[in-house]
Design a protein around this motif. Structure first.
Motif, PDB file in Angstrom:
ATOM      1  N   LEU A 123       0.812  -1.219   0.000  1.00 45.29           N
ATOM      2  CA  LEU A 123       0.000   0.000   0.000  1.00 45.29           C
ATOM      3  C   LEU A 123       0.846   1.271   0.000  1.00 45.29           C
ATOM      4  O   LEU A 123       0.418   2.295  -0.546  1.00 45.29           O
ATOM      5  N   THR A 124       2.012   1.236   0.615  1.00 48.82           N
ATOM      6  CA  THR A 124       2.846   2.441   0.635  1.00 48.82           C
ATOM      7  C   THR A 124       3.671   2.593  -0.639  1.00 48.82           C
ATOM      8  O   THR A 124       4.000   3.722  -1.010  1.00 48.82           O
ATOM      9  N   THR A 125       3.992   1.510  -1.313  1.00 50.34           N
ATOM     10  CA  THR A 125       4.776   1.635  -2.538  1.00 50.34           C
ATOM     11  C   THR A 125       3.896   1.752  -3.778  1.00 50.34           C
ATOM     12  O   THR A 125       4.260   2.424  -4.728  1.00 50.34           O
ATOM     13  N   ARG A 126       2.728   1.129  -3.758  1.00 43.80           N
ATOM     14  CA  ARG A 126       1.855   1.160  -4.943  1.00 43.80           C
ATOM     15  C   ARG A 126       0.683   2.135  -4.790  1.00 43.80           C
ATOM     16  O   ARG A 126       0.149   2.606  -5.766  1.00 43.80           O
ATOM     17  N   GLY A 127       0.252   2.375  -3.561  1.00 45.76           N
ATOM     18  CA  GLY A 127      -0.869   3.286  -3.321  1.00 45.76           C
ATOM     19  C   GLY A 127      -1.849   2.679  -2.338  1.00 45.76           C
ATOM     20  O   GLY A 127      -2.181   1.497  -2.438  1.00 45.76           O
ATOM     21  N   ILE A 128      -2.317   3.486  -1.394  1.00 46.10           N
ATOM     22  CA  ILE A 128      -3.188   3.017  -0.309  1.00 46.10           C
ATOM     23  C   ILE A 128      -4.514   2.481  -0.844  1.00 46.10           C
ATOM     24  O   ILE A 128      -5.181   1.685  -0.210  1.00 46.10           O
ATOM     25  N   HIS A 129      -4.883   2.872  -2.055  1.00 44.71           N
ATOM     26  CA  HIS A 129      -6.156   2.461  -2.663  1.00 44.71           C
ATOM     27  C   HIS A 129      -6.066   1.130  -3.403  1.00 44.71           C
ATOM     28  O   HIS A 129      -7.075   0.642  -3.905  1.00 44.71           O
ATOM     29  N   ARG A 130      -4.907   0.506  -3.451  1.00 46.08           N
ATOM     30  CA  ARG A 130      -4.722  -0.646  -4.330  1.00 46.08           C
ATOM     31  C   ARG A 130      -4.993  -1.997  -3.663  1.00 46.08           C
ATOM     32  O   ARG A 130      -4.330  -2.983  -3.908  1.00 46.08           O
ATOM     33  N   LEU A 131      -6.028  -2.004  -2.841  1.00 43.72           N
ATOM     34  CA  LEU A 131      -6.504  -3.213  -2.184  1.00 43.72           C
ATOM     35  C   LEU A 131      -7.992  -3.014  -1.935  1.00 43.72           C
ATOM     36  O   LEU A 131      -8.382  -2.021  -1.320  1.00 43.72           O
ATOM     37  N   SER A 132      -8.817  -3.926  -2.456  1.00 47.86           N
ATOM     38  CA  SER A 132     -10.271  -3.721  -2.354  1.00 47.86           C
ATOM     39  C   SER A 132     -10.995  -5.040  -2.595  1.00 47.86           C
ATOM     40  O   SER A 132     -10.379  -6.072  -2.801  1.00 47.86           O
ATOM     41  N   ARG A 133     -12.313  -4.946  -2.592  1.00 44.53           N
ATOM     42  CA  ARG A 133     -13.155  -6.067  -3.022  1.00 44.53           C
ATOM     43  C   ARG A 133     -13.474  -5.864  -4.504  1.00 44.53           C
ATOM     44  O   ARG A 133     -13.447  -4.750  -5.016  1.00 44.53           O
ATOM     45  N   CYS A 134     -13.813  -6.932  -5.168  1.00 43.66           N
ATOM     46  CA  CYS A 134     -14.146  -6.885  -6.588  1.00 43.66           C
ATOM     47  C   CYS A 134     -15.309  -5.923  -6.828  1.00 43.66           C
ATOM     48  O   CYS A 134     -16.334  -5.988  -6.142  1.00 43.66           O
ATOM     49  N   ALA A 135     -15.148  -5.044  -7.817  1.00 45.45           N
ATOM     50  CA  ALA A 135     -16.175  -4.050  -8.124  1.00 45.45           C
ATOM     51  C   ALA A 135     -17.467  -4.697  -8.620  1.00 45.45           C
ATOM     52  O   ALA A 135     -18.549  -4.126  -8.469  1.00 45.45           O
ATOM     53  N   ALA A 136     -17.373  -5.887  -9.196  1.00 48.10           N
ATOM     54  CA  ALA A 136     -18.590  -6.566  -9.652  1.00 48.10           C
ATOM     55  C   ALA A 136     -19.517  -6.840  -8.479  1.00 48.10           C
ATOM     56  O   ALA A 136     -20.735  -6.710  -8.591  1.00 48.10           O
ATOM     57  N   GLY A 137     -18.957  -7.195  -7.345  1.00 46.32           N
ATOM     58  CA  GLY A 137     -19.757  -7.501  -6.165  1.00 46.32           C
ATOM     59  C   GLY A 137     -20.445  -6.287  -5.564  1.00 46.32           C
ATOM     60  O   GLY A 137     -21.312  -6.435  -4.707  1.00 46.32           O
ATOM     61  N   GLN A 138     -20.076  -5.101  -6.008  1.00 46.31           N
ATOM     62  CA  GLN A 138     -20.719  -3.891  -5.513  1.00 46.31           C
ATOM     63  C   GLN A 138     -21.973  -3.550  -6.314  1.00 46.31           C
ATOM     64  O   GLN A 138     -22.694  -2.626  -5.970  1.00 46.31           O
ATOM     65  N   MET A 139     -22.218  -4.319  -7.379  1.00 48.25           N
ATOM     66  CA  MET A 139     -23.419  -4.116  -8.181  1.00 48.25           C
ATOM     67  C   MET A 139     -24.541  -4.989  -7.606  1.00 48.25           C
ATOM     68  O   MET A 139     -24.284  -6.100  -7.150  1.00 48.25           O
ATOM     69  N   ALA A 140     -25.732  -4.478  -7.626  1.00 43.91           N
ATOM     70  CA  ALA A 140     -26.878  -5.203  -7.081  1.00 43.91           C
ATOM     71  C   ALA A 140     -26.994  -6.583  -7.720  1.00 43.91           C
ATOM     72  O   ALA A 140     -26.917  -6.721  -8.940  1.00 43.91           O
ATOM     73  N   GLY A 141     -27.135  -7.586  -6.885  1.00 43.54           N
ATOM     74  CA  GLY A 141     -27.350  -8.951  -7.361  1.00 43.54           C
ATOM     75  C   GLY A 141     -26.092  -9.728  -7.705  1.00 43.54           C
ATOM     76  O   GLY A 141     -26.185 -10.889  -8.078  1.00 43.54           O
ATOM     77  N   ASP A 142     -24.921  -9.117  -7.603  1.00 43.36           N
ATOM     78  CA  ASP A 142     -23.688  -9.845  -7.930  1.00 43.36           C
ATOM     79  C   ASP A 142     -23.075 -10.375  -6.645  1.00 43.36           C
ATOM     80  O   ASP A 142     -22.802  -9.606  -5.726  1.00 43.36           O
ATOM     81  N   PRO A 143     -22.819 -11.672  -6.559  1.00 43.10           N
ATOM     82  CA  PRO A 143     -22.347 -12.272  -5.306  1.00 43.10           C
ATOM     83  C   PRO A 143     -20.831 -12.214  -5.072  1.00 43.10           C
ATOM     84  O   PRO A 143     -20.357 -12.670  -4.042  1.00 43.10           O
ATOM     85  N   CYS A 144     -20.055 -11.654  -5.991  1.00 46.46           N
ATOM     86  CA  CYS A 144     -18.604 -11.719  -5.857  1.00 46.46           C
ATOM     87  C   CYS A 144     -18.116 -10.890  -4.658  1.00 46.46           C
ATOM     88  O   CYS A 144     -18.438  -9.714  -4.526  1.00 46.46           O
ATOM     89  N   THR A 145     -17.337 -11.522  -3.807  1.00 46.70           N
ATOM     90  CA  THR A 145     -16.731 -10.844  -2.657  1.00 46.70           C
ATOM     91  C   THR A 145     -15.208 -10.994  -2.671  1.00 46.70           C
ATOM     92  O   THR A 145     -14.544 -10.755  -1.666  1.00 46.70           O
TER      93      THR A 145
END
Length: 184
Positions: A123-145
């Motif tokens: 996170l400190t060498t690449r960027g603090i934002h470069r770790l997350s959950r899959c964006a597909a799972g943030q869409m309604a009805g998508d089960p990806c976590t």
């Protein structure tokens, strides 16, 4: 000399364990080997649940709502695990740094140190934002976590796989299409 044995592979190991939890201790150890760890771990009957707790603590870092919260959670993980850095040359691997107490070589304790320091380096060498959950799972009805460890050059990886990216693109496309008029 190894430049950074705790970096990218440690975060990828954590994501792999989080996304596909092994059924037993042997499965965890096999995964560590698959992702580049070579050390032997002291064995304890509670290694499997204790390692699961390490991964669950790490997932709190992944799911943190903002950079300050992420940093605080990660600092807590490192405080539980880290000792003063030391050079080591075990197993003929070449000189590298360990961020853990040599006396405590249990599977969960070693993984807590490797994963927390590796995540901090990522996170400190690449960027603090470069770790997350899959964006597909943030869409309604998508089960990806699934966890996304962004190791791309441009720092814009949002999906865990091409499959999830394609599924999300199809959903966006279908949402933009005008509905067909009745009878037509």
């Amino acid at each position: 000399m190894h430049l950074n044995p705790y970096g990218e592979y440690a975060v990828l190991l954590a994501a792999s364990l989080a996304d596909d939890w092994p059924a037993d201790r042997a499965g965890i150890e096999a995964r560590t080997r698959m992702l580049g760890m070579t050390m032997d771990f002291a064995e304890s009957p509670d290694d499997h649940p204790r390692t699961r707790a390490v991964i669950d603590e790490w997932l709190r870092v992944v799911d943190a709502g903002n950079p300050g919260e992420r940093a605080a959670l990660l600092n807590d993980l490192m405080a539980q695990a880290a000792a003063y850095p030391r050079l080591t040359d075990h197993g003929g691997e070449g000189w590298h740094i360990h961020y853990r107490d040599e006396a405590n070589d249990s599977l969960p304790d070693v993984l807590r140190a490797v994963i927390s320091v590796g995540t901090a380096l990522h996170l400190t060498t690449r960027g603090i934002h470069r770790l997350s959950r899959c964006a597909a799972g943030q869409m309604a009805g998508d089960p990806c976590t699934a966890v996304v460890v962004d190791v791309t050059r441009n720092g814009r990886q949002r999906y865990c796989s091409v499959r999830c990216a394609n599924r999300a693109a199809v959903r966006r496309h279908r949402a933009r299409r005008p509905l067909a008029a009745p009878g037509g």
